[in-house]
Design an enzyme around this catalytic site. Structure first.
Site, mmCIF file in Angstrom:
data_model
loop_
_atom_site.group_PDB
_atom_site.id
_atom_site.type_symbol
_atom_site.label_atom_id
_atom_site.label_comp_id
_atom_site.label_asym_id
_atom_site.label_seq_id
_atom_site.Cartn_x
_atom_site.Cartn_y
_atom_site.Cartn_z
ATOM 1 N N PHE A 137 9.038 6.958 4.947
ATOM 2 C CA PHE A 137 9.225 5.718 4.183
ATOM 3 C C PHE A 137 7.909 5.366 3.525
ATOM 4 C CE2 PHE A 137 9.173 1.174 3.400
ATOM 5 C CZ PHE A 137 10.326 1.050 2.645
ATOM 6 N N ASP A 222 -0.312 7.785 4.914
ATOM 7 C CA ASP A 222 0.250 6.442 4.761
ATOM 8 C C ASP A 222 0.150 5.769 6.132
ATOM 9 O OD1 ASP A 222 1.877 4.211 4.772
ATOM 10 O OD2 ASP A 222 3.432 5.100 3.507
ATOM 11 N N LYS A 251 0.557 -3.715 5.632
ATOM 12 C CA LYS A 251 1.161 -4.587 6.646
ATOM 13 C C LYS A 251 0.224 -5.519 7.420
ATOM 14 C CE LYS A 251 5.662 -2.646 7.274
ATOM 15 N NZ LYS A 251 5.927 -1.450 6.482
HETATM 16 C C1 PLP Z 1 6.294 -0.994 5.125
HETATM 17 C C2 PLP Z 1 5.834 0.354 4.684
HETATM 18 C C3 PLP Z 1 5.614 0.638 3.334
HETATM 19 C C4 PLP Z 1 5.929 -0.325 2.222
HETATM 20 O O1 PLP Z 1 5.172 -1.478 2.287
HETATM 21 P P1 PLP Z 1 5.579 -2.749 1.376
HETATM 22 O O2 PLP Z 1 4.469 -3.720 1.629
HETATM 23 O O3 PLP Z 1 6.912 -3.225 1.876
HETATM 24 O O4 PLP Z 1 5.655 -2.293 -0.026
HETATM 25 C C5 PLP Z 1 5.138 1.903 3.019
HETATM 26 N N1 PLP Z 1 4.880 2.818 3.961
HETATM 27 C C6 PLP Z 1 5.081 2.563 5.275
HETATM 28 C C7 PLP Z 1 4.753 3.614 6.280
HETATM 29 C C8 PLP Z 1 5.572 1.331 5.680
HETATM 30 O O5 PLP Z 1 5.794 1.105 6.974
#
Ligand code: PLP
Length: 392
Positions: A137, A222, A251
């Site tokens: 994700f 990420d 986050k």
């Molecule tokens: C939450 C998340 C995102 C996206 O972040 P947003 O602030 O909602 O755009 C991307 N990568 C990972 C691993 C995430 O947990």
């Protein structure tokens, strides 16, 4: 009030979320209260965001102090909190430079652009493909959606951005086969969050690093969910004895205020010059001042050590549950990024937990995810375990 708010929301808010029928009005530490006065212990923490808990006095003070001095002036000028936060991140990570933006997706957008620009500037614009993992994700913008290895999330948005290839997570041979001279980067979550709290084998990320070194592809981690102490280290890569070339954060970076960051080594970051990339709000003073207090608190109050210890305790309690209930098929995760896999749909369990005063989260249909504030204590975890024991 509750019914009014919910009825109004149904009329005016985009229907992108299935919300639970409570209106949360207040929070303190690991507890939130709804409009009816019910208390809930929060094992969601705004989706791994409020690492220091709700209404942290130090963070609130830093925010309001800065709000009384200077909100925003754009990135045409220097501002103090932005530089201090970037310095802290550089001092505490592999990286040399930081680009600030406003969300996780934007941080990944920046990383994708930087990887392509880097090879473009080296005279190799054909080297522009990015390999990501299945069940990953990376966000909801067009580029990050295109990098996300989940059909359900991608469905309906064609044409997606081109240039992304996918391999199964935790399968080094698949990556070896997929990586080509046209691959500019491998984009991966060190532990998959939304994909089901999936940890790689001990050697996998080391092998990925080695493969990137061998082929010259950049390694992008990420760490939007895993970063800022969530796994019991400041960044998850520290568990694996390797470093990425680029990393994205968001986050928990400001404990609930919108911020994203893309960090990179100097020779790569150099591909972004004036005009390459930008963000109006990126690194704005109020948010970076609050974030600076967040990171300093993590250190001062030894929050990450606590996370490692309490996470191990929590996981042990989840394993105890698994031992007692055949309905649990797996316990997984690291630090306070934990999950249990159920034989059946997790939705009803989430609902019952809420009725008993616990917010938990279900992903991928049957995985219960536990991502509380990192300051959670045993006497807040134990009642949830008892509750789950009864429900299951
Ligand atoms: C939450 C998340 C995102 C996206 O972040 P947003 O602030 O909602 O755009 C991307 N990568 C990972 C691993 C995430 O947990």
């Amino acid at each position: 009030m509750k019914t009014n708010i919910i009825n109004m929301a149904d009329k005016v808010i985009a229907k992108t979320y299935n919300r639970f029928p409570i209106v949360i009005t207040r929070g303190k530490g690991c507890t939130v209260w709804d409009s009816e006065g019910h208390a809930y212990t929060d094992f969601v923490a705004g989706i791994a965001v409020c690492n220091l808990g709700h209404a942290h006095p130090g963070v609130s003070k830093a925010l309001s102090d800065q709000a009384n001095i200077l909100f925003h002036v754009s990135n045409l000028y220097y501002t103090v909190p932005q530089v201090e936060l970037a310095s802290w991140l550089v001092d505490n990570s592999f990286a040399d430079r930081v680009f600030f933006c406003n969300s996780g997706a934007e941080a990944n957008e920046a990383a994708i652009k930087l990887a392509r620009k880097y090879f473009n500037d080296k005279g190799n614009p054909q080297r522009n493909r990015i390999i990501a993992a299945e069940k990953s994700f990376h966000g909801r913008t067009m580029a990050t959606l295109s990098a996300t290895g989940q059909a359900g999330i991608r469905h309906g948005f064609n044409p997606l951005l081109g240039g992304f290839d996918f391999v199964p997570f935790n399968d080094i041979d698949a990556l070896k086969n997929k990586i080509k001279p046209s691959t500019c980067a491998v984009l991966i979550e060190p532990v998959q969050g939304e994909g089901g709290v999936r940890c790689p084998d001990a050697e996998y990320l080391k092998d990925v690093r080695r493969l990137c070194d061998k082929t010259g592809a950049l390694l992008i981690f990420d760490e939007i969910q895993t970063g800022m102490g969530r796994t019991g280290k400041l960044f998850a890569y520290e568990h694996f004895g390797i470093e990425p070339d680029i990393m994205t954060l968001a986050k928990a970076l400001a404990n609930g205020l919108p911020i994203g960051a893309m960090l990179a080594k100097e020779h790569i970051a150099a591909a972004f010059g004036p005009g390459s990339h930008a963000s109006t709000f990126g690194g704005t003073p109020v948010i970076t001042a609050a974030s600076l207090e967040v990171v300093r608190t993590l250190v001062r109050e030894r929050v990450i050590d606590h996370c490692l210890q309490i996470g191990a305790y929590f996981k042990e309690r989840l394993l105890w549950l698994k031992h007692r209930h055949d309905s649990i098929t797996d316990v997984r995760g690291i630090g306070l990024l934990l999950g249990i896999k159920l034989k059946t749909d997790g939705g009803p369990v989430v609902k019952k937990c809420m009725e008993k005063g616990f917010l938990i989260n279900c992903i991928q249909g049957n995985i219960l995810r536990f991502i509380p504030p990192l300051i959670i204590k045993k006497d807040e975890i134990d009642p949830l375990i008892i509750c789950l024991d009864e429900i299951l």
